[in-house]
Design a protein around this motif. Structure first.
Motif, PDB file in Angstrom:
ATOM      1  N   VAL A 214      -8.743 -13.703   4.477  1.00  0.00           N
ATOM      2  CA  VAL A 214      -7.555 -11.939   4.239  1.00  0.00           C
ATOM      3  C   VAL A 214      -7.160 -12.050   5.365  1.00  0.00           C
ATOM      4  O   VAL A 214      -6.164 -11.446   5.666  1.00  0.00           O
ATOM      5  N   TYR A 215      -8.354 -12.116   6.968  1.00  0.00           N
ATOM      6  CA  TYR A 215      -7.631 -12.221   8.027  1.00  0.00           C
ATOM      7  C   TYR A 215      -6.310 -13.020   8.527  1.00  0.00           C
ATOM      8  O   TYR A 215      -5.001 -12.453   8.792  1.00  0.00           O
ATOM      9  N   MET A 218      -3.397 -12.363   6.933  1.00  0.00           N
ATOM     10  CA  MET A 218      -2.742 -11.007   7.684  1.00  0.00           C
ATOM     11  C   MET A 218      -1.948 -11.107   9.159  1.00  0.00           C
ATOM     12  O   MET A 218      -1.359 -11.013   9.276  1.00  0.00           O
ATOM     13  N   TYR A 219      -2.929 -12.223   9.553  1.00  0.00           N
ATOM     14  CA  TYR A 219      -2.253 -12.925  10.845  1.00  0.00           C
ATOM     15  C   TYR A 219      -1.751 -13.983  10.800  1.00  0.00           C
ATOM     16  O   TYR A 219      -2.546 -14.589  11.484  1.00  0.00           O
TER      17      TYR A 219
ATOM     18  N   ASN B  17      -6.003  -2.412  10.695  1.00  0.00           N
ATOM     19  CA  ASN B  17      -4.950  -2.787  10.156  1.00  0.00           C
ATOM     20  C   ASN B  17      -5.318  -3.441   8.774  1.00  0.00           C
ATOM     21  O   ASN B  17      -4.449  -3.330   7.429  1.00  0.00           O
ATOM     22  N   LYS B  21      -5.117  -1.560   5.331  1.00  0.00           N
ATOM     23  CA  LYS B  21      -4.136  -2.847   4.174  1.00  0.00           C
ATOM     24  C   LYS B  21      -5.248  -3.528   2.315  1.00  0.00           C
ATOM     25  O   LYS B  21      -4.278  -3.625   2.101  1.00  0.00           O
ATOM     26  N   GLN B  22      -6.372  -3.977   3.419  1.00  0.00           N
ATOM     27  CA  GLN B  22      -7.176  -3.785   2.012  1.00  0.00           C
ATOM     28  C   GLN B  22      -7.414  -2.720   1.495  1.00  0.00           C
ATOM     29  O   GLN B  22      -8.455  -2.429   0.489  1.00  0.00           O
ATOM     30  N   LEU B  75       2.340  -6.720  15.585  1.00  0.00           N
ATOM     31  CA  LEU B  75       1.422  -7.017  14.840  1.00  0.00           C
ATOM     32  C   LEU B  75       1.265  -6.111  13.969  1.00  0.00           C
ATOM     33  O   LEU B  75       0.500  -6.892  12.570  1.00  0.00           O
TER      34      LEU B  75
END
Lengths: 476, 476
Positions: A214-215, A218-219, B17, B21-22, B75
């Motif tokens: 997930v991390y 996202m980034y 964040n 989002k989750q 970000l």
């Protein structure tokens, strides 16, 4: 910045009131700020906090509620309190440029002002410059130990209050850190902010792998994963590599991993091998557990494969040396329009002050390396076209002669007759200035332990003045 | 207080964040703040800074410029930034009363809130409480060493920035100091301020005698004279006694003298003899040179005649232990309206957390001495009418049974559903509370070096929960 006019020791007010009642409060005096020892038994100190000192002086003003408070102490009469209402700084302040590398006993700030003004600002001037100089110096030591690896400032939660976190981050970046985790510091000072995720992120998901995935989704360009929540080598790393492979398949370049516990030497070597084997040669390994310059030196010498360093508590508090002992001492008073030198004598030779209205000159060789500093009387001129011989202030037979040198005068004006003449500079520009300053030092002065002592001598004129004043006082 | 909403680590935002989002950002979680070691290898820690924590929570709000700054980091997307604009703390915070004496591993603050809120406040909550608790604890150690002698806080010029000076003074007074030299702290927190004059006052006059005379005439009821500018025994003391005699002739009672350098033991004994011989039996001797609890103990044991202690750098920075390592760990999450305990396992047994929604109970004997603390699950009730048997969490055969005890529950609400229910208290009232708390401790827990370890046990229910969770995790 909040109004800090009352941020001073009460004795400044009891004394100022006394000077006022004696009608000597407008006598012009000169105070030097200097320190006697470098922090952490190091070889130098970076002067920092000048911008905040300027803000402080610019904002000096007694509000009505300040006057009411002083009145409530039952120490002062109305004439004095009315006088304070009109307070405005009207003096001259000279300082070395922010980010300068300086040495013990050199004047780094020089205040020439009416007595009551010079006295009022003593405590906060010291507070601001002592702290930021301490942290900039500590940061530069940590960065020196880290060599070319980037160092990140992570200390806010253990800093000595909000300001210490904020101004400490600023000073850490000036001292050499490439960024800070502190968001408000990033906003206030326009310095880089960094950060990824904590253990609690990993714990919040059903599996470590899912949390990483997930991390990273996202980034995808800032996919630094914390691999020590459960088991670094058996869980964290395999999961990170799975996610890094997925990123690579999507065309992204994985950032790397962070390690916050355990045996850094062993684990970092194993991690490096695992990353390399999977083809992630550029993925970095960030370490962040209770680090300081001593631990970094040791890890590097043992071949630990760490590529950047997150440093917290021990940097933001300068834990092995949590105060810079900067002092503020009277060195001259104006009598009949002439500055008369003053000296403070002590049984302890190290505590005898340097008298007179002074400046500092740094001698550079033709390779732009700093060779020595000379504390001079402000009206002295160093002629670069001639030879210059300097001598040790105690062992005066120790002499050295320079030719083909350049001499740089270090104290420059911040305020003239109360008017601010200081030009605001970006923190990142100050940082660059500091890094250039550090490059003018031979590495033996930067050594973490037992550095060489940099030469700080007195000009012959100043040496004569000081020794004559000591002899005269001893005769009494 | 300035808006500190952005005063946090960047990773809090990258994580929040992610949770947003989750769509799990509103999950209810519980975090405990606790520390693992007392500062200065001491026997206890005074919890301090609760008032400032409350202010911080009450003032949480993202201003437009904060949102713009976060946007500039590239970000975060707009939906998340819009969501932050509406940020408001809606959770529950429980804390021990400010000024409480606490011990390692006990929850001192408990936050139950939506995940994104609990995460945002972590860093500043720790920053505020870690620092003030550190200084209150250090001050109480210094005051314990000083016995019944008053201790004054003099550290502003060496504090780690303006806030450290301000909040450090507040914490020092709560820890036991009778006053501070810091004027702005006096105004902000309504605490006593103290101060007389510096060496520069003496130097400004043609003679020491004149400087003393002017000072004493101005403040005849607060005539504390600094006697070490030139020569304590041959100049400072004779001049002080001359002026004290003049004061006495005018009907005033001289305050005493201050000593800021030299051999405190020898000089204080000589000074006491000179003052007594002149009949000034009540005149006090204030010492103020690089003091801390260790030096004070040594001076007192050598019979030094010092009657009050001005303590600066080493108190305001807690120099031998400049950070309290308070942490903030997840202990429960709400699932289907039930709090499910969470634990963080580590190879290092000391780093395994206590799971669940907890409270702390202190057991007092009938003489109001604290006997032991018990960490319990919040729904447990300790029945004072029955016997209570507690046991050591590692050496479980070490048991102790109490009867005729009283049990005090220590965590109390500061915020309920985001509403502040904390009642503001004067600093001097908190100080009194702290002194009463300290009086409930047997002196062996307050000893400066090698104190006895105070008993902190787990209730049987909590112990079973924790050990079952560890066993289950090890099975995986």
């Amino acid at each position: 910045m909040k109004n800090l006019t009352l941020l001073t020791d009460l004795y400044q007010f009891t004394m100022i009131n006394g000077y006022f009642k004696q009608n000597i409060h407008n006598d012009i005096v000169v105070f030097d700020m200097f320190f006697r020892k470098n922090p952490s038994k190091g070889g130098y100190t970076i002067v920092c906090g000048i911008e905040q000192l300027v803000d402080y002086i610019n904002n000096l003003k007694f509000e009505d509620e300040d006057i009411s408070y002083l009145r409530s102490l039952n120490l002062f009469e109305d004439d004095f309190l009315d006088f304070l209402k009109e307070f405005k700084f009207t003096g001259d302040i000279y300082s070395v440029e922010e980010g300068s590398v300086m040495f013990p006993n050199e004047p780094i700030i020089r205040v020439k002002a009416p007595l009551y003004q010079a006295q009022l600002i003593e405590t906060t001037l010291l507070n601001i410059v002592n702290f930021q100089s301490l942290i900039a110096t500590k940061a530069s030591r940590v960065c020196f130990a880290a060599g070319s690896d980037p160092v990140l400032e992570f200390g806010l939660r253990r800093a000595q209050g909000p300001d210490a976190g904020l101004y400490g981050s600023r000073a850490a970046v000036i001292g050499g850190c490439v960024g800070t985790a502190n968001v408000l510091a990033g906003k206030m000072f326009n310095i880089p902010v960094v950060g990824t995720h904590a253990h609690s992120w990993v714990q919040k998901f059903d599996s470590e792998l899912e949390s990483f995935r997930v991390y990273a989704n996202m980034y995808p360009n800032k996919s630094l994963l914390l691999v020590d929540t459960y088991d670094v080598l058996n869980s964290g790393m395999p999961n990170a590599i799975t996610v890094f492979n997925e990123l690579r398949d999507k065309g992204f370049k994985p950032s790397g991993v962070r390690l916050d516990s355990g045996d850094m030497e062993y684990l970092s070597k194993e991690i490096r091998a695992m990353l390399d084997e999977a083809g992630f040669y550029d993925a970095s390994i960030v370490a962040s557990n209770d680090l300081d310059e001593y631990k970094i030196l040791e890890l590097k010498s043992s071949g630990a494969k760490i590529s950047s360093w997150g440093v917290g508590t021990k940097l933001i508090t300068s834990s092995d040396s949590p105060a810079l002992g900067g002092v503020y001492k009277l060195c001259a008073v104006e009598e009949n329009d002439k500055l008369v030198p003053k000296i403070k004598i002590s049984e302890d030779p190290e505590k005898i002050t340097n008298p007179g209205f002074k400046n500092v000159v740094r001698i550079y060789n033709k390779h732009n390396k700093a060779e020595a500093d000379l504390i001079i009387l402000d009206d002295e001129i160093i002629d670069e076209s001639k030879e210059l011989t300097i001598f040790h202030p105690v062992y005066t037979w120790k002499k050295k002669t320079y030719k083909n040198f350049t001499a740089k005068r270090l104290l420059k004006p911040l305020f003239l007759s109360g008017k601010c003449v200081h030009e605001k500079k970006d923190v990142m520009a100050i940082r660059e200035y500091t890094q250039n300053e550090l490059n003018t030092l031979w590495p033996q002065y930067r050594r973490i332990t037992s550095p060489e002592e940099y030469k700080v001598d007195l000009s012959e004129k100043l040496w004569d003045l000081k020794n004559n004043m000591i002899s005269e006082r001893r005769k009494k």
